[in-house]
Design a protein around this motif. Structure first.
Motif, PDB file in Angstrom:
ATOM      1  N   HIS A   1       0.205   1.116  -7.251  1.00 16.89           N
ATOM      2  CA  HIS A   1      -0.111   1.653  -8.577  1.00 16.89           C
ATOM      3  C   HIS A   1      -1.039   3.079  -8.567  1.00 16.89           C
ATOM      4  O   HIS A   1      -1.168   3.612  -9.553  1.00 16.89           O
ATOM      5  N   GLY A   2      -1.765   3.117  -7.384  1.00 16.97           N
ATOM      6  CA  GLY A   2      -2.826   4.321  -7.323  1.00 16.97           C
ATOM      7  C   GLY A   2      -4.205   3.895  -7.167  1.00 16.97           C
ATOM      8  O   GLY A   2      -5.252   4.468  -7.007  1.00 16.97           O
TER       9      GLY A   2
ATOM     10  N   PRO B   1      -7.539  11.211  -9.396  1.00 15.91           N
ATOM     11  CA  PRO B   1      -7.113  11.671  -8.172  1.00 15.91           C
ATOM     12  C   PRO B   1      -7.888  12.047  -7.162  1.00 15.91           C
ATOM     13  O   PRO B   1      -8.910  12.966  -7.678  1.00 15.91           O
ATOM     14  N   ARG B   2      -7.774  11.932  -6.036  1.00 24.58           N
ATOM     15  CA  ARG B   2      -8.983  12.188  -4.859  1.00 24.58           C
ATOM     16  C   ARG B   2      -9.269  13.659  -4.877  1.00 24.58           C
ATOM     17  O   ARG B   2     -10.324  14.092  -4.683  1.00 24.58           O
TER      18      ARG B   2
ATOM     19  N   THR C   1      -3.520   3.264 -15.597  1.00 33.17           N
ATOM     20  CA  THR C   1      -3.510   4.099 -14.602  1.00 33.17           C
ATOM     21  C   THR C   1      -4.225   5.379 -14.785  1.00 33.17           C
ATOM     22  O   THR C   1      -4.465   6.411 -14.037  1.00 33.17           O
TER      23      THR C   1
ATOM     24  N   ILE D   1      -7.371   6.231 -13.156  1.00 33.56           N
ATOM     25  CA  ILE D   1      -7.243   6.682 -11.727  1.00 33.56           C
ATOM     26  C   ILE D   1      -7.671   8.046 -11.659  1.00 33.56           C
ATOM     27  O   ILE D   1      -7.102   8.806 -12.108  1.00 33.56           O
TER      28      ILE D   1
ATOM     29  N   GLU E   1      -4.949   2.180  -0.882  1.00 35.34           N
ATOM     30  CA  GLU E   1      -4.525   2.980  -2.143  1.00 35.34           C
ATOM     31  C   GLU E   1      -3.232   1.888  -2.581  1.00 35.34           C
ATOM     32  O   GLU E   1      -2.069   2.074  -1.699  1.00 35.34           O
ATOM     33  N   THR E   2      -3.072   1.180  -3.584  1.00 38.33           N
ATOM     34  CA  THR E   2      -2.090   0.462  -3.962  1.00 38.33           C
ATOM     35  C   THR E   2      -0.983   1.139  -4.324  1.00 38.33           C
ATOM     36  O   THR E   2      -0.974   2.391  -4.801  1.00 38.33           O
TER      37      THR E   2
ATOM     38  N   SER F   1       0.878  -1.342   0.135  1.00 41.67           N
ATOM     39  CA  SER F   1       0.076  -0.033   0.069  1.00 41.67           C
ATOM     40  C   SER F   1       0.700   1.114  -0.052  1.00 41.67           C
ATOM     41  O   SER F   1       2.041   1.334   0.791  1.00 41.67           O
ATOM     42  N   LYS F   2       0.294   2.209  -0.689  1.00 45.04           N
ATOM     43  CA  LYS F   2       1.128   3.540  -0.583  1.00 45.04           C
ATOM     44  C   LYS F   2       0.595   4.328   0.550  1.00 45.04           C
ATOM     45  O   LYS F   2       1.135   5.244   1.323  1.00 45.04           O
ATOM     46  N   SER F   3      -1.097   3.988   0.729  1.00 43.08           N
ATOM     47  CA  SER F   3      -1.587   4.842   1.664  1.00 43.08           C
ATOM     48  C   SER F   3      -2.786   4.058   2.086  1.00 43.08           C
ATOM     49  O   SER F   3      -3.288   2.952   1.423  1.00 43.08           O
TER      50      SER F   3
END
Lengths: 271, 271
Positions: free
Chosen positions: A125-126, A264-265, A259, A262, A122-123, A108-110
């Protein structure tokens, strides 16, 4: 799904009276259990031939990520994992195997949220999904888990190139995973890696039936193709890890990556 | 998609050597422009016959909501709408027609977010989508907009019953709309009304290829079917408002509603 015993499917083509717009989703069966080092592209080609479904130009091959990761050796034996103190405390709180939690954290990135026995991550990869896509099902070995491919777009590209080399056919490849999603219940299959296809069809500027110019129509066709494939791909014991979608004129691209799907949040209006 | 001129598609069935798992997505063309009061079910049956695609037991009919709403007269002429002061001020801020904003507000139970020219709404039914699903495309008349059906499940049920009455066939009906979604870019087709099908397939307790019991697998098959259908349904000027999906053994239900797919915000772990 309905299983029919079909010896031949013969389509008599002529400049006929009736035009039918038809897409076929064909499940690829009879693949061997995929193991590390297997050449998945070659096995898919052999499987398709054996089934009498010859790979054709313009086919979209949707491949469940589990077999891609297994072929790439992206499998972890939980007994070999030393969980951190944080993983141990989380594991206790979520009633989850601490070694599994450790693997999820490493992928996980986050962390987006935790609770109800789930870790929404959040993997690297995103992608935002439960347990960073770490999967316990369809992996041989009681204690083995399969990770997402390190770079699913690269995996898709490699498979696509090898299929072209073996068959001379130009196909699109989509690597898929089944994800939960915000606001709607149930999981759907989505694209986490693509090759040869633009995952988004941009219809902006096209006209509708009455000449009105469509303002915003960016269709995530790679996700729709992945979802269509899930209707035949075995999630449980059906052993269909690959679907061939035939008859769909997808937007071609040599560069596009999954990607791209995806958002962005900080740009998200929904949440 | 690829358009082929097909006079006949002949499937020679026998207790053959090879078993093929195949699902077909067939676009229904040649429907007339749907107007208020039209019997959509009847027009679909006539269209299918005319195209040589006979409706069969177990078919899933995916119908884009626009034609359902048009048949139900759920169309609003923006010139007949008196925008409120709030709609006027919003319209100015979002560079949107104030009459359109007024219609969107009237269709909304709540507003989730605004910005970037968009109003993300929770519709009366509970769906979260842009502009409460109010659609300007594929509606005849410069100033006309089409609303979501008042109760898409009831609409689906009515169409299913009429098809059974006319053909004797038991089909599932899904009414679809193309929605944006959180965290992922691009829109996908989802189910907003269902009849005869449980929108969620519960695979919990089923075993995988290696005997591992699947822990959580609730697949939103109605959304996947809607997405599969979008691959042939005309979003722009293609004039294919209906797709027939053939060969998928869907979970049957006489009671299930598409609102089952809505996950309440307070239960959502993703956001």
């Amino acid at each position: 799904m309905i299983r029919v015993n079909v010896t031949y499917v013969i389509c008599l083509l002529s400049d006929g009276i009736v035009g039918i717009v038809m897409i076929q989703i064909i499940g690829l069966e009879g693949l061997p259990i995929i193991r590390e080092g297997d050449d998945l592209a070659e096995l898919i080609c052999i499987g398709a031939e054996g089934q009498g479904v010859h790979i054709e130009d313009g086919d979209v091959l949707v491949i469940t990520h589990v077999v891609v990761s297994r072929a790439e050796g992206n499998v972890v034996d939980l007994d070999s994992v030393e969980p951190s103190e944080f993983a141990k405390s989380l594991g206790e709180r979520l009633s989850k195997d601490p070694a599994l939690v450790e693997v999820v954290l490493r992928q996980s990135k986050s962390i987006v949220r935790m609770g109800d026995g789930n870790i929404i991550c959040e993997t690297m990869h995103g992608f935002v999904c439960a347990n960073a896509g770490v999967d316990r099902s369809n992996v041989p070995g009681e204690r083995n888990v399969v990770l997402l491919p390190v770079d699913p777009d690269v995996s898709a590209r490699r498979i696509r190139m090898k299929i072209r080399e073996l068959t001379g056919k130009d196909v699109a490849v989509i690597i898929s995973d089944t994800h939960g999603r915000p606001l709607r219940d149930g999981q759907i299959n989505v694209a986490i890696g693509v090759a040869g296809i633009d995952p988004v069809r941009n219809r902006m500027g096209e006209k509708d039936l009455f000449g009105y110019v469509l303002r915003v129509k960016r269709i995530a066709v790679a996700d729709e193709l992945a979802s269509a494939a899930e209707l035949v791909i075995g999630q449980a014991d059906e052993g269909i890890p690959v679907a061939i979608i035939r008859g769909y004129a997808y937007p071609r691209s040599e560069e596009a990556r999954a990607t791209k799907l995806i958002r962005p949040r900080e740009k998200d209006l929904f949440i």
